[in-house]
Write an enzyme that holds these catalytic residues in place. Structure first.
Site, PDB file in Angstrom:
ATOM      1  N   ALA A 112      96.556  37.700 115.600  1.00 41.86           N
ATOM      2  CA  ALA A 112      96.439  38.947 116.357  1.00 41.86           C
ATOM      3  C   ALA A 112      95.583  39.956 115.595  1.00 41.86           C
ATOM      4  O   ALA A 112      94.761  40.664 116.175  1.00 41.86           O
ATOM      5  CB  ALA A 112      97.824  39.521 116.638  1.00 41.86           C
ATOM      6  N   TYR A 113      95.758  40.003 114.280  1.00 41.91           N
ATOM      7  CA  TYR A 113      95.037  41.005 113.499  1.00 41.91           C
ATOM      8  C   TYR A 113      93.544  40.720 113.414  1.00 41.91           C
ATOM      9  O   TYR A 113      92.739  41.638 113.333  1.00 41.91           O
ATOM     10  CB  TYR A 113      95.656  41.157 112.105  1.00 41.91           C
ATOM     11  CG  TYR A 113      97.026  41.765 112.204  1.00 41.91           C
ATOM     12  CD1 TYR A 113      97.186  43.106 112.525  1.00 41.91           C
ATOM     13  CD2 TYR A 113      98.163  40.991 112.031  1.00 41.91           C
ATOM     14  CE1 TYR A 113      98.443  43.668 112.659  1.00 41.91           C
ATOM     15  CE2 TYR A 113      99.427  41.545 112.164  1.00 41.91           C
ATOM     16  CZ  TYR A 113      99.555  42.883 112.476  1.00 41.91           C
ATOM     17  OH  TYR A 113     100.798  43.439 112.617  1.00 41.91           O
ATOM     18  N   SER A 114      93.155  39.459 113.458  1.00 40.10           N
ATOM     19  CA  SER A 114      91.715  39.175 113.471  1.00 40.10           C
ATOM     20  C   SER A 114      91.097  39.665 114.776  1.00 40.10           C
ATOM     21  O   SER A 114      89.989  40.184 114.785  1.00 40.10           O
ATOM     22  CB  SER A 114      91.432  37.685 113.247  1.00 40.10           C
ATOM     23  OG  SER A 114      91.854  36.901 114.335  1.00 40.10           O
ATOM     24  N   ARG A 159      91.275  43.750 114.421  1.00 41.45           N
ATOM     25  CA  ARG A 159      90.467  44.401 113.380  1.00 41.45           C
ATOM     26  C   ARG A 159      89.029  43.917 113.316  1.00 41.45           C
ATOM     27  O   ARG A 159      88.152  44.652 112.877  1.00 41.45           O
ATOM     28  CB  ARG A 159      91.130  44.207 112.021  1.00 41.45           C
ATOM     29  CG  ARG A 159      92.429  44.955 111.921  1.00 41.45           C
ATOM     30  CD  ARG A 159      93.026  44.834 110.549  1.00 41.45           C
ATOM     31  NE  ARG A 159      94.234  45.646 110.461  1.00 41.45           N
ATOM     32  CZ  ARG A 159      95.236  45.385 109.652  1.00 41.45           C
ATOM     33  NH1 ARG A 159      95.181  44.340 108.856  1.00 41.45           N
ATOM     34  NH2 ARG A 159      96.284  46.162 109.629  1.00 41.45           N
TER      35      ARG A 159
END
Length: 112
Positions: free
Chosen positions: A20-22, A25
């Protein structure tokens, strides 16, 4: 970065939605074709993508990352490096990527 040297990388998004963070961000990570360092064509290729992406990957060089602040750019490069490491560590294994619906939901929730 090793990911920039792999053959067969999707030039439209060389970092699959593995976390999710890739997605949040880094987002979509296009691959800029190889040009020698300092070549004007390299600058033009990066410039053509700069306003559309948080980061680009320069073939056989590495990443270029931007952010709304130094902290945002730092978070993005750290996430990019960690996600690329995961992709390489899991290479050859069957990956459970985020679905297009999950990616769209993250973009809707966390649009910058």
């Amino acid at each position: 970065m090793a990911l920039s040297c792999l053959d067969g990388t999707d030039p439209h998004n060389c970092l699959p939605p593995i976390t999710a963070y890739s997605v949040m961000r880094v987002g979509t990570l296009p691959l800029v074709p190889y040009y020698p360092p300092g070549d004007e064509s390299l600058a033009a290729a990066v410039g053509a993508l700069a306003g559309k992406h948080h980061a680009v990957l320069l073939a056989n060089h590495g990443p270029v990352v931007a952010g709304t602040s130094l902290a945002a750019a730092t978070d993005a490069i750290e996430e990019l490096e960690e996600s690329a490491r995961l992709v390489l560590l899991l290479r050859g294994e069957k990956l459970r990527l985020l679905t297009p619906d999950q990616v769209a939901d993250l973009r809707r929730r966390y649009a910058s």
